[in-house]
Design a protein around this motif. Sequence first.
Motif, PDB file in Angstrom:
ATOM      1  N   TRP A 109       0.829  -1.205   0.000  1.00 17.49           N
ATOM      2  CA  TRP A 109       0.000   0.000   0.000  1.00 17.49           C
ATOM      3  C   TRP A 109       0.867   1.260   0.000  1.00 17.49           C
ATOM      4  O   TRP A 109       0.548   2.253  -0.643  1.00 17.49           O
ATOM      5  CB  TRP A 109      -0.957  -0.017   1.180  1.00 17.49           C
ATOM      6  N   LEU A 110       1.996   1.210   0.678  1.00 20.01           N
ATOM      7  CA  LEU A 110       2.915   2.345   0.656  1.00 20.01           C
ATOM      8  C   LEU A 110       3.485   2.539  -0.745  1.00 20.01           C
ATOM      9  O   LEU A 110       3.635   3.683  -1.213  1.00 20.01           O
ATOM     10  CB  LEU A 110       4.033   2.137   1.673  1.00 20.01           C
ATOM     11  N   ASP A 111       3.784   1.463  -1.440  1.00 18.51           N
ATOM     12  CA  ASP A 111       4.270   1.582  -2.821  1.00 18.51           C
ATOM     13  C   ASP A 111       3.186   2.149  -3.736  1.00 18.51           C
ATOM     14  O   ASP A 111       3.464   3.000  -4.601  1.00 18.51           O
ATOM     15  CB  ASP A 111       4.728   0.214  -3.335  1.00 18.51           C
ATOM     16  N   VAL A 112       1.953   1.670  -3.559  1.00 22.03           N
ATOM     17  CA  VAL A 112       0.840   2.196  -4.365  1.00 22.03           C
ATOM     18  C   VAL A 112       0.612   3.672  -4.053  1.00 22.03           C
ATOM     19  O   VAL A 112       0.377   4.489  -4.953  1.00 22.03           O
ATOM     20  CB  VAL A 112      -0.432   1.365  -4.128  1.00 22.03           C
ATOM     21  N   THR A 113       0.701   4.026  -2.778  1.00 17.12           N
ATOM     22  CA  THR A 113       0.553   5.431  -2.387  1.00 17.12           C
ATOM     23  C   THR A 113       1.604   6.292  -3.065  1.00 17.12           C
ATOM     24  O   THR A 113       1.300   7.381  -3.581  1.00 17.12           O
ATOM     25  CB  THR A 113       0.676   5.566  -0.855  1.00 17.12           C
ATOM     26  N   ASN A 114       2.827   5.821  -3.079  1.00 20.68           N
ATOM     27  CA  ASN A 114       3.907   6.554  -3.744  1.00 20.68           C
ATOM     28  C   ASN A 114       3.581   6.759  -5.222  1.00 20.68           C
ATOM     29  O   ASN A 114       3.807   7.845  -5.779  1.00 20.68           O
ATOM     30  CB  ASN A 114       5.228   5.801  -3.587  1.00 20.68           C
ATOM     31  N   ARG A 115       3.028   5.737  -5.847  1.00 17.88           N
ATOM     32  CA  ARG A 115       2.671   5.852  -7.267  1.00 17.88           C
ATOM     33  C   ARG A 115       1.552   6.869  -7.468  1.00 17.88           C
ATOM     34  O   ARG A 115       1.583   7.656  -8.425  1.00 17.88           O
ATOM     35  CB  ARG A 115       2.255   4.479  -7.793  1.00 17.88           C
ATOM     36  N   ILE A 116       0.576   6.868  -6.564  1.00 16.00           N
ATOM     37  CA  ILE A 116      -0.516   7.849  -6.664  1.00 16.00           C
ATOM     38  C   ILE A 116       0.021   9.267  -6.506  1.00 16.00           C
ATOM     39  O   ILE A 116      -0.253  10.161  -7.322  1.00 16.00           O
ATOM     40  CB  ILE A 116      -1.593   7.570  -5.591  1.00 16.00           C
ATOM     41  N   LEU A 117       0.815   9.477  -5.464  1.00 18.44           N
ATOM     42  CA  LEU A 117       1.289  10.831  -5.160  1.00 18.44           C
ATOM     43  C   LEU A 117       2.306  11.323  -6.180  1.00 18.44           C
ATOM     44  O   LEU A 117       2.400  12.531  -6.426  1.00 18.44           O
ATOM     45  CB  LEU A 117       1.884  10.874  -3.756  1.00 18.44           C
ATOM     46  N   SER A 118       3.054  10.411  -6.778  1.00 17.81           N
ATOM     47  CA  SER A 118       4.055  10.827  -7.764  1.00 17.81           C
ATOM     48  C   SER A 118       3.418  11.383  -9.028  1.00 17.81           C
ATOM     49  O   SER A 118       4.075  12.076  -9.800  1.00 17.81           O
ATOM     50  CB  SER A 118       4.976   9.651  -8.113  1.00 17.81           C
ATOM     51  N   GLY A 119       2.138  11.095  -9.238  1.00 15.60           N
ATOM     52  CA  GLY A 119       1.427  11.633 -10.395  1.00 15.60           C
ATOM     53  C   GLY A 119       0.827  13.004 -10.147  1.00 15.60           C
ATOM     54  O   GLY A 119       0.187  13.576 -11.046  1.00 15.60           O
ATOM     55  N   LEU A 120       1.034  13.557  -8.949  1.00 11.40           N
ATOM     56  CA  LEU A 120       0.490  14.857  -8.580  1.00 11.40           C
ATOM     57  C   LEU A 120       1.615  15.875  -8.472  1.00 11.40           C
ATOM     58  O   LEU A 120       2.796  15.529  -8.493  1.00 11.40           O
ATOM     59  CB  LEU A 120      -0.247  14.743  -7.244  1.00 11.40           C
TER      60      LEU A 120
END
Length: 281
Positions: free
Chosen positions: A251-262
């Motif tokens: 989930w931390l990796d997925v979160t990083n992917r979400i936030l990196s697109g912002l």
Amino acid sequence: MTDLIDTHQHLIYPDISGYAWTDGIPPLANTPFTVDDYNALTANHRVAGSLFMEAGVNDADYQTETRFVAELAGKPENKILGLIASCRPETNDGFEAWLEECGRLSVVGYRRILHEIDDDLSQTDHFRQNIRRIGASGQVFDMCFLARQLPIAYDLARACDNTQLVLDHCGVPDIAGGDIDTWRTSMRALATLPNVVCKLSGIMAYCTPGQASYAAISPYVEHVLETFGANRLVWGSDWPVVNLANGLPDWLDVTNRILSGLSEDEARAIGSQNARRVYGF
């Protein structure tokens, strides 16, 4: 990756309190999930601190849970910045005294899990008066409703417009069932209410078993970003319930992917700044 403040850290100490809801969930049943376990899992990630979220403890133990975790929060190495305590707004029996005690226990907000009790409970004047009492004290109430109950959440939020409300787990969308349109409509309505903030948490566990992924949750994440905007989203791990998906590191990796697109400002807002502002710590 931006620093994160986890606004939804459950801790489970079966020797302190009872958690009957875990009995039918083998990955969680009769198992401790301690602050040391959490800190070990997040040690290589930029989790700057956490807010403990009441863990659905048995009714008889909800005050015991809060008092125990307040002791853990008193130790800086645990990085617990505050507590979201369990409460019982449906009764005045000890409610005011509990709020007063919580004021001495690093409590920044409260929650009553509303998808496990009668739908009518949160619609009573009595319940809403007590939620407004929480707002009058300058504290927050986390709303935990299923997707089908989001119209009830909307009514509660309108009736308690003096209170900062946080909608847990993106409104618990039925990702496995695929009914996204009704959820979208309800979330759009809730986003029109300025006292409601959405929590980006928990949604990996709502995917079809074995199919939790960034791709599976992306339509839901995109919708809350569109409707609430980056300044009205806070982040949470929902650990250890996240183990029903792929666990906290994933989930931390997925979160990083979400936030990196912002943008950097948007990522920082969701990651930590909104949590500090909303919960006031």
